[in-house]
Design a protein around this motif. Sequence first.
Motif, PDB file in Angstrom:
ATOM      1  N   LEU A 175     -53.571  -1.355  36.661  1.00 16.92           N
ATOM      2  CA  LEU A 175     -52.546  -0.903  35.713  1.00 16.92           C
ATOM      3  C   LEU A 175     -51.176  -1.478  36.065  1.00 16.92           C
ATOM      4  CD1 LEU A 175     -53.706   2.807  35.316  1.00 16.92           C
ATOM      5  CD2 LEU A 175     -53.766   1.028  33.541  1.00 16.92           C
ATOM      6  N   ILE A 176     -50.848  -1.506  37.348  1.00 19.00           N
ATOM      7  CA  ILE A 176     -49.575  -2.097  37.771  1.00 19.00           C
ATOM      8  C   ILE A 176     -49.539  -3.581  37.422  1.00 19.00           C
ATOM      9  CG2 ILE A 176     -48.201  -2.755  39.800  1.00 19.00           C
ATOM     10  CD1 ILE A 176     -49.074  -0.051  41.059  1.00 19.00           C
ATOM     11  N   GLU A 177     -50.618  -4.278  37.719  1.00 18.62           N
ATOM     12  CA  GLU A 177     -50.683  -5.716  37.424  1.00 18.62           C
ATOM     13  C   GLU A 177     -50.498  -5.992  35.929  1.00 18.62           C
ATOM     14  OE1 GLU A 177     -54.156  -9.013  37.552  1.00 18.62           O
ATOM     15  OE2 GLU A 177     -53.799  -7.946  39.445  1.00 18.62           O
ATOM     16  N   ALA A 178     -50.981  -5.086  35.090  1.00 15.21           N
ATOM     17  CA  ALA A 178     -50.850  -5.251  33.638  1.00 15.21           C
ATOM     18  C   ALA A 178     -49.455  -4.895  33.138  1.00 15.21           C
ATOM     19  CB  ALA A 178     -51.891  -4.397  32.919  1.00 15.21           C
ATOM     20  N   GLY A 179     -48.650  -4.226  33.986  1.00 18.72           N
ATOM     21  CA  GLY A 179     -47.283  -3.898  33.603  1.00 18.72           C
ATOM     22  C   GLY A 179     -47.026  -2.437  33.294  1.00 18.72           C
ATOM     23  N   PHE A 180     -48.020  -1.571  33.466  1.00 13.97           N
ATOM     24  CA  PHE A 180     -47.814  -0.141  33.239  1.00 13.97           C
ATOM     25  C   PHE A 180     -46.980   0.437  34.386  1.00 13.97           C
ATOM     26  CE2 PHE A 180     -51.602  -1.024  30.771  1.00 13.97           C
ATOM     27  CZ  PHE A 180     -51.372  -0.311  29.609  1.00 13.97           C
ATOM     28  N   GLU A 181     -46.219   1.508  34.065  1.00 11.39           N
ATOM     29  CA  GLU A 181     -45.445   2.154  35.123  1.00 11.39           C
ATOM     30  C   GLU A 181     -45.920   3.568  35.430  1.00 11.39           C
ATOM     31  OE1 GLU A 181     -41.276   2.511  34.421  1.00 11.39           O
ATOM     32  OE2 GLU A 181     -41.514   4.109  32.963  1.00 11.39           O
ATOM     33  N   ARG A 195     -54.411  -5.943  23.989  1.00  8.58           N
ATOM     34  CA  ARG A 195     -54.919  -6.306  25.319  1.00  8.58           C
ATOM     35  C   ARG A 195     -54.562  -5.242  26.340  1.00  8.58           C
ATOM     36  NH1 ARG A 195     -53.110  -8.407  29.968  1.00  8.58           N
ATOM     37  NH2 ARG A 195     -50.990  -8.565  29.204  1.00  8.58           N
ATOM     38  N   LEU A 196     -53.321  -4.747  26.300  1.00  8.41           N
ATOM     39  CA  LEU A 196     -52.902  -3.708  27.237  1.00  8.41           C
ATOM     40  C   LEU A 196     -53.621  -2.392  26.959  1.00  8.41           C
ATOM     41  CD1 LEU A 196     -49.075  -4.435  27.491  1.00  8.41           C
ATOM     42  CD2 LEU A 196     -50.846  -4.914  29.191  1.00  8.41           C
ATOM     43  N   ALA A 197     -53.785  -2.056  25.693  1.00  9.58           N
ATOM     44  CA  ALA A 197     -54.518  -0.837  25.345  1.00  9.58           C
ATOM     45  C   ALA A 197     -55.958  -0.921  25.855  1.00  9.58           C
ATOM     46  CB  ALA A 197     -54.490  -0.609  23.838  1.00  9.58           C
ATOM     47  N   TYR A 224     -48.095   4.517  29.995  1.00 11.29           N
ATOM     48  CA  TYR A 224     -46.732   4.147  29.634  1.00 11.29           C
ATOM     49  C   TYR A 224     -46.317   2.807  30.211  1.00 11.29           C
ATOM     50  CZ  TYR A 224     -46.399   9.142  28.613  1.00 11.29           C
ATOM     51  OH  TYR A 224     -46.607  10.400  28.124  1.00 11.29           O
ATOM     52  N   LEU A 225     -45.605   2.047  29.385  1.00 12.74           N
ATOM     53  CA  LEU A 225     -44.947   0.815  29.836  1.00 12.74           C
ATOM     54  C   LEU A 225     -43.480   1.141  30.121  1.00 12.74           C
ATOM     55  CD1 LEU A 225     -46.436  -1.670  27.228  1.00 12.74           C
ATOM     56  CD2 LEU A 225     -47.000  -1.521  29.667  1.00 12.74           C
ATOM     57  N   PRO A 226     -42.796   0.312  30.895  1.00 10.75           N
ATOM     58  CA  PRO A 226     -41.387   0.581  31.219  1.00 10.75           C
ATOM     59  C   PRO A 226     -40.466   0.640  29.990  1.00 10.75           C
ATOM     60  CG  PRO A 226     -42.263  -1.062  32.721  1.00 10.75           C
ATOM     61  CD  PRO A 226     -43.309  -0.828  31.660  1.00 10.75           C
ATOM     62  N   ASP A 227     -40.817  -0.042  28.897  1.00 12.62           N
ATOM     63  CA  ASP A 227     -39.956  -0.044  27.708  1.00 12.62           C
ATOM     64  C   ASP A 227     -40.165   1.178  26.824  1.00 12.62           C
ATOM     65  OD1 ASP A 227     -42.350  -0.517  26.376  1.00 12.62           O
ATOM     66  OD2 ASP A 227     -41.770  -2.486  25.606  1.00 12.62           O
ATOM     67  N   GLY A 228     -41.039   2.112  27.250  1.00 12.78           N
ATOM     68  CA  GLY A 228     -41.285   3.328  26.479  1.00 12.78           C
ATOM     69  C   GLY A 228     -42.511   3.255  25.584  1.00 12.78           C
ATOM     70  N   ASP A 229     -43.051   2.075  25.415  1.00 11.39           N
ATOM     71  CA  ASP A 229     -44.267   1.948  24.618  1.00 11.39           C
ATOM     72  C   ASP A 229     -45.404   2.650  25.357  1.00 11.39           C
ATOM     73  OD1 ASP A 229     -45.866   1.211  22.506  1.00 11.39           O
ATOM     74  OD2 ASP A 229     -45.951  -0.923  23.025  1.00 11.39           O
ATOM     75  N   SER A 230     -46.350   3.197  24.603  1.00 11.87           N
ATOM     76  CA  SER A 230     -47.452   3.919  25.236  1.00 11.87           C
ATOM     77  C   SER A 230     -48.701   3.858  24.372  1.00 11.87           C
ATOM     78  CB  SER A 230     -47.062   5.376  25.473  1.00 11.87           C
ATOM     79  OG  SER A 230     -46.845   6.031  24.238  1.00 11.87           O
ATOM     80  N   VAL A 231     -49.806   4.197  24.993  1.00 11.35           N
ATOM     81  CA  VAL A 231     -51.070   4.336  24.271  1.00 11.35           C
ATOM     82  C   VAL A 231     -51.683   5.664  24.703  1.00 11.35           C
ATOM     83  CG1 VAL A 231     -52.401   3.013  25.984  1.00 11.35           C
ATOM     84  CG2 VAL A 231     -53.276   3.269  23.651  1.00 11.35           C
ATOM     85  N   VAL A 232     -52.183   6.417  23.728  1.00 16.37           N
ATOM     86  CA  VAL A 232     -52.822   7.697  23.991  1.00 16.37           C
ATOM     87  C   VAL A 232     -54.316   7.543  23.751  1.00 16.37           C
ATOM     88  CG1 VAL A 232     -52.946  10.145  23.367  1.00 16.37           C
ATOM     89  CG2 VAL A 232     -50.744   8.927  23.248  1.00 16.37           C
ATOM     90  N   LEU A 233     -55.106   7.916  24.751  1.00 14.77           N
ATOM     91  CA  LEU A 233     -56.563   7.822  24.670  1.00 14.77           C
ATOM     92  C   LEU A 233     -57.175   9.205  24.825  1.00 14.77           C
ATOM     93  CD1 LEU A 233     -56.958   4.771  27.075  1.00 14.77           C
ATOM     94  CD2 LEU A 233     -56.912   4.724  24.568  1.00 14.77           C
ATOM     95  N   SER A 234     -58.293   9.423  24.179  1.00 13.23           N
ATOM     96  CA  SER A 234     -59.019  10.684  24.330  1.00 13.23           C
ATOM     97  C   SER A 234     -59.786  10.681  25.637  1.00 13.23           C
ATOM     98  CB  SER A 234     -60.000  10.869  23.176  1.00 13.23           C
ATOM     99  OG  SER A 234     -59.307  11.034  21.969  1.00 13.23           O
ATOM    100  N   THR A 235     -59.849  11.838  26.261  1.00 12.20           N
ATOM    101  CA  THR A 235     -60.652  12.019  27.469  1.00 12.20           C
ATOM    102  C   THR A 235     -61.739  13.037  27.150  1.00 12.20           C
ATOM    103  OG1 THR A 235     -59.249  13.800  28.321  1.00 12.20           O
ATOM    104  CG2 THR A 235     -58.679  11.539  28.986  1.00 12.20           C
ATOM    105  N   PRO A 236     -62.782  13.063  27.948  1.00 10.38           N
ATOM    106  CA  PRO A 236     -63.816  14.069  27.693  1.00 10.38           C
ATOM    107  C   PRO A 236     -63.256  15.480  27.820  1.00 10.38           C
ATOM    108  CG  PRO A 236     -64.579  12.437  29.283  1.00 10.38           C
ATOM    109  CD  PRO A 236     -63.115  12.202  29.077  1.00 10.38           C
TER     110      PRO A 236
END
Length: 133
Positions: free
Chosen positions: A30-36, A4-6, A50-62
Amino acid sequence: MDERLAAIAARCLDDAETGAASFPQIVGRLIEAGFESYAIDYRRSTATYYLPDGDSVVLSTPRHAIAIGGPFDVGALRAAIREAQQQVPGYTYGGFCAKAMAAGCVGYVVSFPGRRAVYSGRTAETHVEQFPQ
Protein backbone atom coordinates in the motif's frame (compact mmCIF):
# COMPACT_ATOMS: atom_id res chain seq x y z
CA MET A 1 -9.71 6.96 -7.63
CA ASP A 2 -7.53 5.49 -10.35
CA GLU A 3 -8.72 1.93 -11.16
CA ARG A 4 -5.20 0.55 -10.75
CA LEU A 5 -4.93 1.91 -7.20
CA ALA A 6 -8.43 0.70 -6.32
CA ALA A 7 -7.43 -2.77 -7.57
CA ILE A 8 -4.29 -2.72 -5.38
CA ALA A 9 -6.39 -1.82 -2.34
CA ALA A 10 -8.89 -4.57 -3.15
CA ARG A 11 -6.13 -7.13 -3.59
CA CYS A 12 -4.55 -6.15 -0.26
CA LEU A 13 -7.91 -6.51 1.49
CA ASP A 14 -8.47 -9.90 -0.13
CA ASP A 15 -4.95 -11.04 0.79
CA ALA A 16 -5.56 -10.06 4.42
CA GLU A 17 -8.85 -11.93 4.51
CA THR A 18 -7.48 -15.07 2.85
CA GLY A 19 -4.14 -15.01 4.66
CA ALA A 20 -2.22 -14.75 1.38
CA ALA A 21 -0.07 -11.90 2.77
CA SER A 22 0.97 -10.67 6.21
CA PHE A 23 0.25 -7.24 7.65
CA PRO A 24 3.82 -6.00 6.95
CA GLN A 25 3.61 -7.23 3.34
CA ILE A 26 0.24 -5.54 2.82
CA VAL A 27 1.40 -2.28 4.38
CA GLY A 28 4.51 -2.34 2.14
CA ARG A 29 2.39 -2.77 -0.99
CA LEU A 30 0.00 0.00 0.00
CA ILE A 31 2.84 2.40 0.79
CA GLU A 32 4.57 1.57 -2.49
CA ALA A 33 1.33 2.34 -4.34
CA GLY A 34 1.10 5.74 -2.63
CA PHE A 35 -1.55 5.17 0.05
CA GLU A 36 -1.06 6.89 3.40
CA SER A 37 -3.67 5.15 5.54
CA TYR A 38 -6.72 2.96 5.72
CA ALA A 39 -9.69 2.57 8.05
CA ILE A 40 -11.71 -0.51 8.96
CA ASP A 41 -15.29 0.07 10.11
CA TYR A 42 -16.78 -3.06 11.69
CA ARG A 43 -20.24 -1.47 12.04
CA ARG A 44 -20.56 -0.71 8.34
CA SER A 45 -18.40 -3.62 7.15
CA THR A 46 -16.15 -1.35 5.09
CA ALA A 47 -12.48 -0.69 4.46
CA THR A 48 -11.50 2.78 3.23
CA TYR A 49 -8.07 3.36 1.68
CA TYR A 50 -6.76 6.94 1.56
CA LEU A 51 -4.26 8.75 -0.64
CA PRO A 52 -2.43 11.86 0.64
CA ASP A 53 -4.52 14.15 -1.63
CA GLY A 54 -7.75 13.04 0.09
CA ASP A 55 -8.88 10.68 -2.63
CA SER A 56 -10.15 7.36 -1.30
CA VAL A 57 -11.79 4.09 -2.19
CA VAL A 58 -14.35 2.32 -0.01
CA LEU A 59 -14.56 -1.47 -0.21
CA SER A 60 -16.99 -3.88 1.41
CA THR A 61 -15.65 -6.30 3.99
CA PRO A 62 -17.28 -9.50 5.16
CA ARG A 63 -19.95 -9.00 7.80
CA HIS A 64 -18.95 -10.93 10.90
CA ALA A 65 -21.53 -13.00 12.74
CA ILE A 66 -20.33 -11.69 16.11
CA ALA A 67 -21.84 -8.59 17.68
CA ILE A 68 -19.56 -5.79 18.80
CA GLY A 69 -19.08 -6.06 22.56
CA GLY A 70 -20.29 -3.33 24.88
CA PRO A 71 -17.35 -2.21 27.00
CA PHE A 72 -14.00 -1.54 25.32
CA ASP A 73 -11.73 -4.28 26.69
CA VAL A 74 -8.21 -3.06 25.89
CA GLY A 75 -6.62 -6.17 27.43
CA ALA A 76 -8.56 -8.50 25.14
CA LEU A 77 -7.83 -6.25 22.15
CA ARG A 78 -4.10 -6.23 22.96
CA ALA A 79 -4.14 -10.04 23.19
CA ALA A 80 -5.71 -10.25 19.71
CA ILE A 81 -3.11 -7.81 18.36
CA ARG A 82 -0.25 -9.84 19.86
CA GLU A 83 -1.60 -13.03 18.27
CA ALA A 84 -1.63 -11.25 14.92
CA GLN A 85 1.88 -9.86 15.36
CA GLN A 86 3.24 -13.26 16.38
CA GLN A 87 1.26 -15.12 13.71
CA VAL A 88 0.27 -17.74 16.30
CA PRO A 89 -0.79 -21.11 14.88
CA GLY A 90 -4.34 -20.90 13.59
CA TYR A 91 -4.26 -17.08 13.26
CA THR A 92 -6.60 -15.61 10.66
CA TYR A 93 -7.53 -12.02 9.97
CA GLY A 94 -11.20 -12.96 10.31
CA GLY A 95 -10.46 -14.43 13.72
CA PHE A 96 -8.62 -11.25 14.69
CA CYS A 97 -11.63 -9.16 13.62
CA ALA A 98 -14.00 -11.34 15.66
CA LYS A 99 -11.80 -10.99 18.76
CA ALA A 100 -11.43 -7.23 18.28
CA MET A 101 -15.20 -6.86 17.90
CA ALA A 102 -15.87 -9.02 20.97
CA ALA A 103 -13.50 -6.67 22.83
CA GLY A 104 -15.79 -3.75 21.96
CA CYS A 105 -13.76 -2.40 19.03
CA VAL A 106 -15.90 -0.67 16.39
CA GLY A 107 -13.01 -0.12 13.99
CA TYR A 108 -9.49 1.12 13.52
CA VAL A 109 -7.35 3.47 11.46
CA VAL A 110 -3.85 2.58 10.29
CA SER A 111 -1.47 5.48 9.57
CA PHE A 112 1.61 4.60 7.53
CA PRO A 113 3.53 7.85 8.18
CA GLY A 114 2.52 7.69 11.85
CA ARG A 115 3.48 3.99 12.03
CA ARG A 116 0.50 3.22 14.25
CA ALA A 117 -3.02 1.89 14.41
CA VAL A 118 -5.71 3.58 16.48
CA TYR A 119 -8.52 1.29 17.65
CA SER A 120 -11.83 2.78 18.81
CA GLY A 121 -14.66 1.67 21.07
CA ARG A 122 -18.34 2.60 21.05
CA THR A 123 -17.91 5.65 23.30
CA ALA A 124 -14.78 6.90 21.52
CA GLU A 125 -12.30 5.16 23.80
CA THR A 126 -9.06 4.51 21.94
CA HIS A 127 -6.06 2.26 22.05
CA VAL A 128 -2.98 3.28 20.08
CA GLU A 129 -0.71 0.50 18.86
CA GLN A 130 2.69 1.47 17.43
CA PHE A 131 4.00 -0.66 14.57
CA PRO A 132 6.54 -3.21 15.81
CA GLN A 133 10.13 -2.29 15.05
